[in-house]
Design a protein around this motif. Structure first.
Motif, PDB file in Angstrom:
ATOM      1  N   UNK A   7      60.028 110.925  -9.716  1.00  0.00           N
ATOM      2  CA  UNK A   7      58.909 110.355  -8.976  1.00  0.00           C
ATOM      3  C   UNK A   7      59.329 109.091  -8.242  1.00  0.00           C
ATOM      4  N   UNK A   8      60.334 108.431  -8.768  1.00  0.00           N
ATOM      5  CA  UNK A   8      60.816 107.240  -8.082  1.00  0.00           C
ATOM      6  C   UNK A   8      61.169 107.569  -6.644  1.00  0.00           C
ATOM      7  N   UNK A   9      61.869 108.667  -6.444  1.00  0.00           N
ATOM      8  CA  UNK A   9      62.277 109.044  -5.101  1.00  0.00           C
ATOM      9  C   UNK A   9      61.050 109.262  -4.234  1.00  0.00           C
ATOM     10  N   UNK A  10      60.064 109.954  -4.801  1.00  0.00           N
ATOM     11  CA  UNK A  10      58.850 110.214  -4.022  1.00  0.00           C
ATOM     12  C   UNK A  10      58.163 108.915  -3.623  1.00  0.00           C
ATOM     13  N   UNK A  11      58.065 108.002  -4.563  1.00  0.00           N
ATOM     14  CA  UNK A  11      57.367 106.750  -4.272  1.00  0.00           C
ATOM     15  C   UNK A  11      58.101 105.964  -3.197  1.00  0.00           C
ATOM     16  N   UNK A  12      59.405 105.948  -3.295  1.00  0.00           N
ATOM     17  CA  UNK A  12      60.176 105.215  -2.295  1.00  0.00           C
ATOM     18  C   UNK A  12      60.025 105.854  -0.932  1.00  0.00           C
ATOM     19  N   UNK A  13      60.024 107.181  -0.917  1.00  0.00           N
ATOM     20  CA  UNK A  13      59.884 107.876   0.355  1.00  0.00           C
ATOM     21  C   UNK A  13      58.533 107.598   0.993  1.00  0.00           C
ATOM     22  N   UNK A  58      55.697 117.085   8.059  1.00  0.00           N
ATOM     23  CA  UNK A  58      55.542 115.678   8.428  1.00  0.00           C
ATOM     24  C   UNK A  58      54.058 115.354   8.616  1.00  0.00           C
ATOM     25  N   UNK A  59      53.792 114.059   8.806  1.00  0.00           N
ATOM     26  CA  UNK A  59      52.438 113.613   9.154  1.00  0.00           C
ATOM     27  C   UNK A  59      52.554 112.381  10.049  1.00  0.00           C
ATOM     28  N   UNK A  60      51.574 112.205  10.904  1.00  0.00           N
ATOM     29  CA  UNK A  60      51.623 111.107  11.862  1.00  0.00           C
ATOM     30  C   UNK A  60      51.491 109.740  11.210  1.00  0.00           C
ATOM     31  N   UNK A  61      50.849 109.677  10.036  1.00  0.00           N
ATOM     32  CA  UNK A  61      50.662 108.399   9.353  1.00  0.00           C
ATOM     33  C   UNK A  61      51.912 107.954   8.587  1.00  0.00           C
ATOM     34  N   UNK A 129      58.857 112.861   4.982  1.00  0.00           N
ATOM     35  CA  UNK A 129      59.066 114.242   5.445  1.00  0.00           C
ATOM     36  C   UNK A 129      59.890 115.045   4.436  1.00  0.00           C
ATOM     37  N   UNK A 130      59.660 116.354   4.441  1.00  0.00           N
ATOM     38  CA  UNK A 130      60.532 117.290   3.723  1.00  0.00           C
ATOM     39  C   UNK A 130      60.946 118.382   4.703  1.00  0.00           C
ATOM     40  N   UNK A 131      62.233 118.685   4.711  1.00  0.00           N
ATOM     41  CA  UNK A 131      62.764 119.660   5.667  1.00  0.00           C
ATOM     42  C   UNK A 131      63.496 120.782   4.947  1.00  0.00           C
ATOM     43  N   UNK A 145      64.375 115.920   1.269  1.00  0.00           N
ATOM     44  CA  UNK A 145      63.165 115.098   1.195  1.00  0.00           C
ATOM     45  C   UNK A 145      63.555 113.687   1.598  1.00  0.00           C
ATOM     46  N   UNK A 146      63.055 113.280   2.756  1.00  0.00           N
ATOM     47  CA  UNK A 146      63.466 112.002   3.335  1.00  0.00           C
ATOM     48  C   UNK A 146      63.958 112.233   4.754  1.00  0.00           C
ATOM     49  N   UNK A 147      64.474 111.186   5.337  1.00  0.00           N
ATOM     50  CA  UNK A 147      64.830 111.263   6.754  1.00  0.00           C
ATOM     51  C   UNK A 147      66.326 111.435   6.949  1.00  0.00           C
ATOM     52  N   UNK A 148      66.677 111.904   8.149  1.00  0.00           N
ATOM     53  CA  UNK A 148      68.074 111.929   8.566  1.00  0.00           C
ATOM     54  C   UNK A 148      68.103 111.829  10.086  1.00  0.00           C
ATOM     55  N   UNK A 149      69.292 111.631  10.614  1.00  0.00           N
ATOM     56  CA  UNK A 149      69.504 111.735  12.064  1.00  0.00           C
ATOM     57  C   UNK A 149      69.926 113.175  12.318  1.00  0.00           C
ATOM     58  N   UNK A 150      69.019 113.954  12.855  1.00  0.00           N
ATOM     59  CA  UNK A 150      69.233 115.394  12.922  1.00  0.00           C
ATOM     60  C   UNK A 150      70.288 115.816  13.938  1.00  0.00           C
ATOM     61  N   UNK A 151      70.583 114.991  14.899  1.00  0.00           N
ATOM     62  CA  UNK A 151      71.484 115.403  15.976  1.00  0.00           C
ATOM     63  C   UNK A 151      72.916 114.931  15.757  1.00  0.00           C
ATOM     64  N   UNK A 152      73.228 114.491  14.543  1.00  0.00           N
ATOM     65  CA  UNK A 152      74.592 114.023  14.295  1.00  0.00           C
ATOM     66  C   UNK A 152      74.916 114.146  12.808  1.00  0.00           C
ATOM     67  N   UNK A 153      76.157 113.850  12.474  1.00  0.00           N
ATOM     68  CA  UNK A 153      76.569 113.734  11.077  1.00  0.00           C
ATOM     69  C   UNK A 153      76.366 114.994  10.256  1.00  0.00           C
ATOM     70  N   UNK A 154      75.990 114.786   8.998  1.00  0.00           N
ATOM     71  CA  UNK A 154      75.871 115.890   8.052  1.00  0.00           C
ATOM     72  C   UNK A 154      74.841 116.921   8.496  1.00  0.00           C
TER      73      UNK A 154
END
Lengths: 164, 240
Positions: A7-13, A58-61, A129-131, A145-154
């Motif tokens: 849950x820690x991860x969720x709360x931080x996210x 995702x959500x706008x908020x 977000x979750x992808x 679960x969380x963000x990334x830069x989708x157009x680069x890296x991993x």
């Protein structure tokens, strides 16, 4: 069995953008997904069979969700003409809220409305977000679960590997 | 670690000092610890126990306690993370002894004042553990966006912590609608009811979790945060 998050991860996210980790999903079949976009056009995940698909809840908020949107748009442009598709599933918001959001954040990939969060629940999404990265055979290969830069890296490397 | 403990202690004392009408109070616990908390006296016949989240006490919560006392509700405000020098992680309060929590509730009942409880986020865990198996009498508990997941699996499901019998608990979950937890609030309700609690939910529209403390708060969230005392008083009335 997919890796468990605390849950820690969720709360931080929920409160801020975090470095996130792709989790291998071992090719499980995703739940059904059939949702309409803001224009009323129905999109079914199984219609994308043969393509690698990024499904992003995702959500706008949600500030981290907004943060990764530009990189998703750049990914879409980078993948033009290839067997790749992106579906952004807006979770729990109304059509009016979505339209207001799209006036301020310019993206042109498919955004689907899950206003009652029924699909969000079916996919067991607990943080935003979750992808999900879906392979050409329609199986889930990675979750994030969380963000990334989708157009680069991993993220880009994983997508390229699934395409090849 | 020592620096962090000192910093958290200073933050707690600073927030306590900001409240002009607060008294520092101490409670000896069965574990041998002495719990320090902020007491906002009032003469209205009601007592609210306020438990801050794992992220500590926010200035808006201190103001709310002061405002509630001015309205006639005595408030005992607890920042368990600071008081016990715990890390600000989600599960840090999970290990607090149920006997210690029961001692807090026993001291509150001893006042003879009408008791209610307000717990934020993961503070729900020690609060519900402390209220489990309490026997006769009922306790009204406001749970602001509670989280009591034991674990979650994307694509698979979630497990909830077990609290034992909550038959004496009347719970009202306060769920900001703009939250990833909103689709799952019915499951949290079901978990509380399965433990014997009477549980209901109130959706808080246009708000996100921690709306009273967010850096990116909207004008609406800021306004609602400033009216936290008013809202808590209103939410508590829903038990009447």
């Amino acid at each position: 069995m997919l890796k468990r998050w605390s849950c820690l991860v969720l709360a931080l996210l929920a409160l801020s953008a975090q470095a996130a980790e792709f989790i291998k999903a071992d090719g499980v079949a995703p739940p059904a997904l059939a949702l309409k976009d803001a224009e009323g056009q129905l999109h079914r995940l199984d219609a994308y069979r043969g393509k690698v698909v990024l499904v992003n809840f995702w959500a706008g908020w949600c500030p981290p969700c907004r943060e990764e949107m530009p990189s998703m748009q750049r990914l879409k442009e980078k993948m033009a003409g290839r067997q790749f598709a992106m579906l952004g599933v807006n979770s729990g918001e109304s059509r009016a809220e979505l339209e207001e959001f799209l006036q301020t954040v310019k993206v042109d990939f498919d955004i689907l409305l899950d206003s009652d969060s029924a699909v969000t629940k079916r996919w067991k999404v607990y943080g935003l977000p979750t992808s999900f990265l879906i392979d050409r055979h329609g199986k889930v290969r990675y979750t994030l679960t969380g963000t990334t830069e989708w157009d680069k890296g991993e993220a880009l490397a994983l997508i390229e590997a699934l395409l090849n | 670690m020592r620096v962090m403990k000192h910093f958290l202690g200073c933050v707690f004392l600073l927030l306590t000092a900001m409240a002009a009408h607060a008294n520092e109070a101490n409670l000896a616990l069965p574990s041998g610890e002495t719990l320090t908390y902020a007491r906002y006296p009032a003469a209205g016949g009601e007592l609210l126990l306020w438990f801050a989240s794992e992220r500590g006490l926010a200035p808006a919560e201190v103001k709310a306690a002061r405002d509630l006392a001015a309205r006639g509700t005595e408030v005992w405000q607890f920042d368990l993370v600071s008081a016990f020098f715990l890390p600000q992680t989600n599960s840090s309060m999970d290990g607090l002894a149920a006997a210690d929590m029961r001692a807090i509730f026993a001291a509150a009942r001893k006042t003879g004042l009408a008791l209610s409880v307000y717990a934020v986020n993961r503070a729900a865990v020690p609060v519900l553990r402390g209220l489990s198996g309490q026997g006769e009498g009922r306790t009204r508990v406001l749970l602001m966006h509670p989280h009591f997941y034991a674990s979650v699996d994307t694509l698979a499901g979630a497990d909830y912590l077990s609290f034992g019998s909550l038959e004496g608990v009347d719970a009202l979950i306060l769920q900001p609608r703009r939250s990833a937890a909103t689709p799952w609030v019915e499951n949290q309700l079901a978990a509380l009811r399965a433990a014997g609690a009477k549980a209901q939910v109130l959706m808080l529209d246009k708000l996100r979790e921690g709306f009273w403390v967010r850096d990116s708060a909207t004008a609406f969230e800021i306004g609602e945060g400033e009216r936290l005392a008013e809202h808590v008083a209103e939410w508590r009335m829903r038990f009447e």
